[in-house]
Design an enzyme around this catalytic site. Sequence first.
Site, PDB file in Angstrom:
ATOM      1  N   HIS A   1       7.570  32.558   3.676  1.00 22.63           N
ATOM      2  CA  HIS A   1       8.293  33.718   3.588  1.00 22.63           C
ATOM      3  C   HIS A   1       8.447  34.106   2.232  1.00 22.63           C
ATOM      4  CE1 HIS A   1      11.865  31.517   2.233  1.00 22.63           C
ATOM      5  NE2 HIS A   1      11.555  30.559   3.013  1.00 22.63           N
TER       6      HIS A   1
ATOM      7  N   ASP B   1      10.890  36.174   1.230  1.00 24.85           N
ATOM      8  CA  ASP B   1      12.310  36.567   0.574  1.00 24.85           C
ATOM      9  C   ASP B   1      12.881  35.546  -0.075  1.00 24.85           C
ATOM     10  OD1 ASP B   1      12.150  35.546   3.385  1.00 24.85           O
ATOM     11  OD2 ASP B   1      14.232  36.182   3.492  1.00 24.85           O
TER      12      ASP B   1
ATOM     13  N   GLU C   1      13.326  35.376   6.460  1.00 25.99           N
ATOM     14  CA  GLU C   1      13.763  34.097   6.791  1.00 25.99           C
ATOM     15  C   GLU C   1      14.929  33.296   6.374  1.00 25.99           C
ATOM     16  OE1 GLU C   1      14.102  29.683   6.802  1.00 25.99           O
ATOM     17  OE2 GLU C   1      14.084  30.856   5.088  1.00 25.99           O
ATOM     18  N   GLU C   2      15.484  33.866   5.262  1.00 29.14           N
ATOM     19  CA  GLU C   2      16.635  33.486   4.743  1.00 29.14           C
ATOM     20  C   GLU C   2      17.874  33.901   5.367  1.00 29.14           C
ATOM     21  OE1 GLU C   2      16.767  30.871   3.071  1.00 29.14           O
ATOM     22  OE2 GLU C   2      14.955  30.758   1.456  1.00 29.14           O
TER      23      GLU C   2
ATOM     24  N   ASP D   1      10.553  27.919  -3.015  1.00 27.25           N
ATOM     25  CA  ASP D   1      10.977  28.328  -1.570  1.00 27.25           C
ATOM     26  C   ASP D   1      10.911  29.796  -1.512  1.00 27.25           C
ATOM     27  OD1 ASP D   1      12.102  28.862   0.880  1.00 27.25           O
ATOM     28  OD2 ASP D   1      14.240  28.140   0.091  1.00 27.25           O
TER      29      ASP D   1
ATOM     30  N   HIS E   1      17.438  26.677  -3.520  1.00 27.58           N
ATOM     31  CA  HIS E   1      18.364  27.611  -3.346  1.00 27.58           C
ATOM     32  C   HIS E   1      19.363  27.251  -4.628  1.00 27.58           C
ATOM     33  CE1 HIS E   1      18.167  28.217   1.148  1.00 27.58           C
ATOM     34  NE2 HIS E   1      17.229  28.478   0.948  1.00 27.58           N
TER      35      HIS E   1
ATOM     36  N   ASP F   1       4.369  26.001   8.964  1.00 28.86           N
ATOM     37  CA  ASP F   1       5.170  26.842   8.287  1.00 28.86           C
ATOM     38  C   ASP F   1       6.000  25.739   7.151  1.00 28.86           C
ATOM     39  OD1 ASP F   1       6.791  29.043   7.452  1.00 28.86           O
ATOM     40  OD2 ASP F   1       8.504  28.359   9.031  1.00 28.86           O
TER      41      ASP F   1
HETATM   42 ZN   LIG Z   1      12.344  28.705   2.756  1.00 22.30          ZN
END
Ligand SMILES: [Zn+2]
Length: 487
Positions: free
Chosen positions: A121, A123, A190-191, A156, A460, A217
């Site tokens: 992903h 995003d 995804e987030e 990420d 994150h 994934d």
């Molecule tokens: Zn992720």
Amino acid sequence: MTIKNIIISLVLGLLILLAILLIRTLSFSPQSVDSEQYEPVSLNASQISAHLSQAVQFQTVSKQNPADMDYAAFTAFIDWVAVTYPEVHAELELVRINDLTLLYKWKGQNESLPPVLLSGHYDVVPVIPGTESDWAHAPYAGVVDETHIWGRGTLDDKSAVIGMLEALTVLVQQGFKPRRTIYVAATHDEEIGSVKGAGGIVDWMKANDVTPMWSLDEGSFVLNGLIPGVSKPVASINVAEKGYLNLELKVASEGGHSSMPKGHTAVGILSTAIHNLQNSPLASSLDGLTGNMFDQLAPHMPFVQKLLFANKWLFSGLIEAKLSESAAGNAMLRTTIAPTMFSGSIKANILPINASAIVNFRLHPNDSVESVVEHVTLAINDERVSVSIMQGGSASQVSDHSHEGFQQIAAVAKHVHGPVVVTPGLTIAATDSRRYEEIATENYRFNPMSIHPEDVKGFHGTNERLSIDNMVKATEFYIQLMKTAAN
Ligand SMILES: [Zn+2]
């Protein structure tokens, strides 16, 4: 039987038991993965790093409130991908899913073979306001220094997206023709729940009768010093992810003035219920996925742990008790219980009419939503407390770690990262993969980069970064995996 004979039989019995324990421990050796021959590739590290750096500079931030989204950043990123990877766009078919998710189809020469799906992903999560100055380099500047690429998305999960696009470019330049169709996806939400991105891919594949043999994934990484007792790097290729469930517990009562309470208040009754629930953990098990994981890890542990795990038939209770002591071990073993929200009266001198609490559960594949609700009701054992489901669902299916897809991912990870221990694992958070299980038979979750304890806070969090060496290895991983999977 004389006393002497009894003692002799006891000693003999003990010796036999000891022999069994030792034989099992010594024969408890690592499983090997077939290693295949891979053609060497030479990659341009500075160009690959520059591409990840540029990708980081697009602020493709997913926000909970759609009105706060900057969709122009997403379309600008998509335009940049088209300009930066012209070979991919010339050779592969691109399907825009709900406009912002990219699904590339590289048609195989033999269309009767089931395809594979590789996904990442693009995003990212926001940078928490006020923490920008804690970053060594601004989070969206994409700074590349001697060793690392810095910024939001470098772990990420933009590095996976860029790694796959780089790999496709190299393979197209080499004139590679896949026998099996390869799908490569870059999803955009995804987030915030994957509804339009991975969800849209699932709808498209269902409508077009596409059923991938397996999907890969994001998930775990090559972990260094992150698994207690194992000093070797561990490639955890996750075969399942935990479910997520919020339950609301409620107590109603009469209310009135707080100067004359009668018995326990609604808050008191609910507190007792929460207390009893937290003292009743859900069952743990060393069977199935968790057992498979420790079968791979334990041979690399110190002798005592190895002895215990090699003799689970005798020591499973002890192992489970020991693992449950740590938060991470406990989360691997069972469904977790976390009371997170609590509300009662609106004023200090008014007795509550209602008290309510929200309890968050992360469901292990061994449990279902129904079995958790049943467990909670029994543990509370008080009919004044109502239990209702707010939102959530069970864990994913557990994919097969003896399947050729898993074996290919494992073998390529070993080729790229050296002698790592490969294990099937469990993802604790939710990812796009839980949607892919509607279309793909097996679903694997793994990022082909090697991380250390100091990298973990970047997820994150602050100072997210990836080493240049890792970015190059990730690119090689996708090249070799696409070649192996496609043929
Ligand atoms: Zn992720």
